[in-house]
Design an enzyme around this catalytic site. Structure first.
Site, short mmCIF file in Angstrom:
data_model
loop_
_atom_site.label_atom_id
_atom_site.label_comp_id
_atom_site.label_asym_id
_atom_site.label_seq_id
_atom_site.Cartn_x
_atom_site.Cartn_y
_atom_site.Cartn_z
N GLU A 83 -25.81 -54.28 -67.66
CA GLU A 83 -26.77 -54.48 -66.58
C GLU A 83 -27.22 -55.93 -66.54
OE1 GLU A 83 -30.23 -51.71 -65.34
OE2 GLU A 83 -31.17 -53.27 -66.54
N ASP A 86 -32.40 -44.19 -70.91
CA ASP A 86 -31.49 -45.30 -71.19
C ASP A 86 -30.05 -44.83 -71.26
OD1 ASP A 86 -33.72 -47.43 -72.23
OD2 ASP A 86 -34.14 -45.42 -72.96
N ASP A 99 -26.78 -50.30 -71.24
CA ASP A 99 -28.10 -50.59 -70.67
C ASP A 99 -28.89 -51.28 -71.77
OD1 ASP A 99 -30.29 -50.48 -68.83
OD2 ASP A 99 -31.10 -48.80 -69.98
#
Length: 207
Positions: A68, A141, A7
């Site tokens: 992502e 996160d 992420d």
């Protein structure tokens, strides 16, 4: 399959490795958040993220890195930082010779919770349930990185099976036999001449 989910973020970069396969229980192998001070110059921050990801890849030996993909964001500053951190993750994967997969936040939410509109609390709750954890990793996160890894295990395996099935069922394009030419009105078929029997032919004349 061992999937390293990332992420991306300059200040906090979530990293999580999940092992498993489609239809079988998944296992958490590693989770952490790589942090860099906002006061540090950008090149040093990116270098720190890339180096730590290289270490994690070397230690854990994932099969693929799932990152992502930013679909849209109104805050341009946040988008730039995320894109730069993504580049650091891609570089670390490329240096290790690993493939990189991209998943949007909506794809991750849909894969983990069943709806692309789930909030972070719902995603975290499902990550805890799927990986059989007692509590959700913090900060968020870390949970997002694990959700990315889970998403790829399920979506990546399913997509691979679909592609394999499509390839196996596709008809062969190699003809089984060479088709014979068909006669047409514009090009009639002329029969080959037949040599007469019992007649000899000599060069320079005949007898």
């Amino acid at each position: 399959m061992r999937v390293l989910g990332v992420d991306p973020g300059l200040t906090r970069c979530g990293v999580g490795l999940v092992e498993g396969s489609l239809g079988r229980p998944l296992t958490l192998r590693h989770v952490e958040v790589v942090t860099t001070p906002a006061s540090d110059p950008l090149p040093q921050r990116l270098l720190a993220i890339s180096r730590r990801l290289q270490q994690v890849i070397e230690e854990l030996q994932p099969d693929v890195v799932a990152i992502e993909r930013m679909f849209s964001q109104h805050n341009l500053h946040t988008v730039m930082g995320t894109a730069q951190a993504s580049a650091a993750a891609v570089l670390a994967a490329a240096e290790a010779g690993l493939p990189v997969a991209w998943h949007t936040p909506s794809e991750v939410k849909a894969a983990v919770t069943g709806t692309g509109r789930a909030d972070k609390a719902q995603v975290a709750g499902m990550v805890v349930r799927i990986l059989r954890l007692e509590v959700a990793p913090r900060p968020v996160d870390a949970t997002d990185a694990l959700a990315l890894a889970i998403c790829h295990v399920w979506r990546g395996a399913a997509n691979a099976r679909i592609a394999s099935a499509v390839a196996a069922s596709a008809p062969s394009r190699i003809p089984t036999r060479v088709p014979r030419p068909q006669a047409s009105a514009s090009s009639p078929v002329v029969p080959a001449p037949i040599a007469p029997t019992g007649v000899g032919v000599r060069a320079g004349g005949s007898r």
